[in-house]
Design an enzyme around this catalytic site. Structure first.
Site, mmCIF file in Angstrom:
data_model
loop_
_atom_site.group_PDB
_atom_site.id
_atom_site.type_symbol
_atom_site.label_atom_id
_atom_site.label_comp_id
_atom_site.label_asym_id
_atom_site.label_seq_id
_atom_site.Cartn_x
_atom_site.Cartn_y
_atom_site.Cartn_z
ATOM 1 N N GLU A 114 0.818 -1.225 0.000
ATOM 2 C CA GLU A 114 0.000 0.000 0.000
ATOM 3 C C GLU A 114 0.844 1.264 0.000
ATOM 4 O O GLU A 114 0.362 2.349 -0.320
ATOM 5 C CB GLU A 114 -0.965 0.005 1.204
ATOM 6 N N HIS B 49 5.804 0.320 11.947
ATOM 7 C CA HIS B 49 5.781 -0.880 11.083
ATOM 8 C C HIS B 49 7.142 -1.168 10.434
ATOM 9 O O HIS B 49 7.326 -2.235 9.847
ATOM 10 C CB HIS B 49 4.733 -0.730 9.975
ATOM 11 N N ASP C 186 -1.052 2.297 19.077
ATOM 12 C CA ASP C 186 -1.645 2.393 17.744
ATOM 13 C C ASP C 186 -2.604 1.209 17.550
ATOM 14 O O ASP C 186 -2.386 0.138 18.123
ATOM 15 C CB ASP C 186 -0.516 2.337 16.700
ATOM 16 N N HIS D 16 -2.842 -0.677 15.070
ATOM 17 C CA HIS D 16 -2.170 -1.788 14.382
ATOM 18 C C HIS D 16 -0.963 -2.295 15.186
ATOM 19 O O HIS D 16 -0.286 -1.511 15.854
ATOM 20 C CB HIS D 16 -1.694 -1.331 12.999
ATOM 21 N N ASP E 90 -5.494 5.742 15.759
ATOM 22 C CA ASP E 90 -6.453 5.020 14.922
ATOM 23 C C ASP E 90 -7.304 4.019 15.701
ATOM 24 O O ASP E 90 -8.050 3.243 15.096
ATOM 25 C CB ASP E 90 -5.763 4.351 13.719
ATOM 26 N N TYR F 45 -6.137 8.049 11.134
ATOM 27 C CA TYR F 45 -6.529 8.415 9.770
ATOM 28 C C TYR F 45 -7.904 9.062 9.683
ATOM 29 O O TYR F 45 -8.377 9.356 8.586
ATOM 30 C CB TYR F 45 -6.387 7.183 8.855
HETATM 31 ZN ZN LIG Z 1 -2.079 2.212 12.827
#
Ligand SMILES: [Zn+2]
Length: 343
Positions: free
Chosen positions: A117, A159, A195, A197, A284, A323
């Site tokens: 992405e 990440h 976060d 994620h 997020d 986001y």
């Molecule tokens: Zn995230």
């Protein structure tokens, strides 16, 4: 609390994200950082300073030299190869294939990316380096005795693994800052990743180490990016066994449940007797986030900021994801102001 900010984040201004089979405007956009900065000013959080320039030495403490070399030249090589669009990988060293770095830039993108992405554009490397300078400048304030500091980093970093990019991340700002604190007097550093994620990159970097504790609260990877990392049975290896704690939670998780996980995380951090805390501050987990599935409301961010403050640790906040762009400033500053209210 001091905020460190660099307008060089705007150098990362790519136009494409591969999503749903389309190239769409990226969720990780310039407006995110500008809106957080505006809110920091509006709330009167404290002084806002530009970062000092650090070399690549600190980044080399957590990333491999070949990976940094790749990031530095990726765009130039991609453009020189005559590609019309932004750099996106399309082939990976998957199961039973060789883990051998190709010469060709398209192959090299697949070698160093774990996801597709995240487009690379003309200013990506420069912006990623500026974000590291932001994190390091804020870490230096903590090293010098500040009780809290906010690194308003963009692009995010959690990440990014030792030699992998993806999930909008290239250089792991939080990990580089944690390593900096270790190298400048802290015997133990804890990283708390809130976060939505899983911080697969941070986990990868410290997975075999007992001097940096990594604790992450995130969406269950069986349903959420990055899918292949972040399960509860990943607990570290070698010397690092027991120094990674993953607390995945299911779709629809609200603040009651999330707060219980945070309490467990803070208990583990207290037990670790850390000298400093680095918070990977992703927003997020917010209920209106377009790519996530937790259900925190804006008031919950201030509430957990207070819980972080009550831990009583020197705390470096490093901006990660988030986001729901319109609300990212309110939610980020909610956490920071909640933390400040306890001091
Ligand atoms: Zn995230």
């Amino acid at each position: 609390m001091i905020t460190v900010f660099s307008d060089r984040h705007r150098l990362r201004n790519v136009k494409t994200e591969l999503s749903g089979g389309l190239l769409v405007p990226p969720h990780e956009c310039c407006e995110r950082a500008e809106i957080v900065l505006e809110r920091v000013k509006l709330a009167g959080l404290g002084e806002i300073v530009a970062p000092d320039a650090f070399g690549l030495e600190c980044s080399l403490r957590v990333h491999t030299p070949d990976y940094l070399e790749f990031l530095a030249e990726a765009w130039t090589l991609w453009a020189a190869a005559g590609n019309a669009g932004e750099a996106i990988p399309d082939c990976w060293p998957a199961r039973r294939m060789l883990q051998r770095r190709p010469q060709d830039i398209s192959g090299r993108l697949g070698f160093y990316a774990f996801a597709a992405e995240t487009s690379i554009g003309a200013g990506t490397w420069q912006a990623a380096r500026a974000a590291v300078d932001v994190a390091l400048t804020a870490a230096q304030r903590i090293e010098r005795g500040a009780p809290g500091a906010f690194a308003l980093c963009r692009p995010p970093g959690h990440h990014a693994a030792r030699d992998l990019y993806g999930g909008y991340c290239f250089l792991n700002n939080a990990a580089i800052a944690a390593q900096y604190l270790r190298d400048h007097g802290a015997a133990r550093v804890a990283i708390l990743d809130v976060d939505f994620h899983h911080g697969n990159g941070t986990q990868d970097i410290f997975y075999d180490r007992a001097d940096v504790l990594f604790v992450s609260l995130h969406g269950d990877p069986s349903e959420a990016f990055p899918y292949f990392s972040g399960f509860a049975d990943e607990t570290g290896c070698a010397h690092g066994l027991g120094y990674t704690l993953n607390l995945p939670m299911p779709r629809g998780t609200g603040f009651e449940v999330w707060r219980e996980a945070l309490a467990a995380a803070l208990r583990r951090i207290a037990e670790f007797r850390t000298d400093a805390l680095v918070v990977s501050l992703g927003l997020d987990t917010f209920e209106a986030d377009p790519i996530s599935f937790f259900r925190l409301g804006s008031e919950d961010f201030a509430s957990y900021g207070r819980l972080l403050g009550e831990a009583g640790l020197p705390t470096l906040f490093v901006l990660e994801g988030g986001y729901a762009v319109a609300e990212i400033g309110v939610n980020a500053v909610g956490v920071l102001a909640g933390f400040e209210a306890t001091r």
